[in-house]
Design a protein around this motif. Structure first.
Motif, short mmCIF file in Angstrom:
data_model
loop_
_atom_site.label_atom_id
_atom_site.label_comp_id
_atom_site.label_asym_id
_atom_site.label_seq_id
_atom_site.Cartn_x
_atom_site.Cartn_y
_atom_site.Cartn_z
N PHE A 1 45.56 42.01 32.06
CA PHE A 1 44.30 41.41 32.50
C PHE A 1 44.64 40.38 33.56
N ILE A 2 43.98 40.47 34.73
CA ILE A 2 44.25 39.55 35.83
C ILE A 2 43.18 38.47 35.85
N ASN A 3 43.59 37.25 35.54
CA ASN A 3 42.70 36.09 35.50
C ASN A 3 42.88 35.32 36.81
N ASP B 1 27.28 44.26 29.50
CA ASP B 1 27.25 42.81 29.42
C ASP B 1 28.62 42.30 29.88
N PHE B 2 28.66 41.62 31.01
CA PHE B 2 29.95 41.24 31.59
C PHE B 2 30.72 40.28 30.67
N ARG B 3 29.99 39.45 29.91
CA ARG B 3 30.67 38.50 29.03
C ARG B 3 31.43 39.22 27.92
N ARG C 1 34.88 22.89 32.27
CA ARG C 1 33.51 23.20 31.84
C ARG C 1 33.51 24.41 30.91
N GLU C 2 32.70 24.31 29.88
CA GLU C 2 32.72 25.33 28.83
C GLU C 2 32.26 26.70 29.32
N ASN C 3 31.43 26.75 30.33
CA ASN C 3 30.94 28.05 30.81
C ASN C 3 31.78 28.63 31.94
N ASP C 4 32.96 28.06 32.17
CA ASP C 4 33.85 28.56 33.22
C ASP C 4 34.63 29.76 32.69
N LEU D 1 41.32 30.94 27.02
CA LEU D 1 41.10 30.56 25.62
C LEU D 1 41.02 31.80 24.73
N GLU D 2 40.38 32.85 25.22
CA GLU D 2 40.30 34.10 24.44
C GLU D 2 41.69 34.68 24.22
#
Length: 252
Positions: free
Chosen positions: A5-7, A45-47, A76-79, A86-87
């Motif tokens: 996975f590329i972050n 759902d992209f999330r 920020r929590e929604n970043d 974190l996942e």
């Protein structure tokens, strides 16, 4: 599911993420890597798609440019750069930072939010655009050591190369060359060659001129009324077979 996975953050690691994504898929197939701009399926759902892909991958590459650790969004929590890391931490996914440029410092724990501080202790890789021809193979080699599917693919590729090399192992002072303008199948076979006169070239449905080098040239069948020309240094006998052509046709 993807192996890698590329972050990355938009505006920071987009070019590097696209390059690494392309290189991994070309080397190991479409399931090799996940990059959000390409991999999120239509209508999903992209999330959930992002979380599921992080959970199922074996390695999370974190692409970090010079200002990555100090970016306010990372706190920020929604970043989603933050959320993907974190996942990965929650699911024990191997996290590998990739520093974008040799001048990019390794992030320190003091520079990171407390929940991401462990990323600072991870062994890093480096990617630089003008050194991509060296950096990309180095990254692939490092990933091959920790991803079994990549290691297996490399092993199979190495075996195929070795097998192709072994087919020529008994050739001595000979060069097998297929050249010229030809249409149809032209197959060259070298079996247990040990000297001159050992290369066999098979033609099927050739309609243009074909030039071959030294050795016995076997042409089982030429069809049509056009001329057949043999060029190069042919030692031995050349045999022509014209099928069912009549004597008058052969004279023409």
């Amino acid at each position: 599911m993807p192996h890698v996975f590329i972050n990355y953050r938009s505006g920071d690691g987009e070019q590097a993420s696209a390059h690494l994504d392309d290189a991994l898929r070309q080397r190991f197939g479409d399931d090799a890597s996940f990059r959000d701009g390409r991999s999120i399926r239509l209508g999903r759902d992209f999330r959930e798609e992002l979380r599921e892909s992080v959970r199922s991958c074996e390695v999370l590459l974190v692409l970090a440019g010079p200002g990555w650790a100090a970016h306010p969004e990372l706190r920020r929590e929604n970043d989603w750069v933050r959320e993907e890391i974190l996942e990965a931490l929650r699911n024990d996914v191997l996290i590998v930072p990739v520093l974008l440029g040799r001048g990019t410092p390794r992030p320190s724990k003091a520079d990171l939010p407390p929940e991401l501080a462990s990323v600072a202790d991870r062994q890093c890789l480096t990617y630089e655009a003008h050194r991509a021809e060296y950096d990309v193979p180095a990254i692939i080699q490092a990933l091959t050591k920790v991803i079994p599917a990549f290691a297996k693919a490399e092993e199979e590729r190495s075996s195929q190369v070795e097998s192709a090399s072994n087919q020529m192992r008994d050739v001595r002072t000979q060069t097998a060359v297929q050249t010229g303008i030809h249409h149809g199948d032209v197959n060259s076979t070298v079996n247990g060659s040990t000297g001159p006169g050992s290369t066999t070239t098979h033609f099927h449905a050739a309609t243009g001129p074909v030039n071959t080098g030294p050795g016995s040239q076997h042409a089982p069948q030429f069809s049509g009324d056009g001329p057949v020309n043999y060029t190069a240094d042919n030692h031995g006998t050349v045999h022509n077979s014209f099928g069912n052509r009549t004597a008058d046709q052969e004279k023409k």
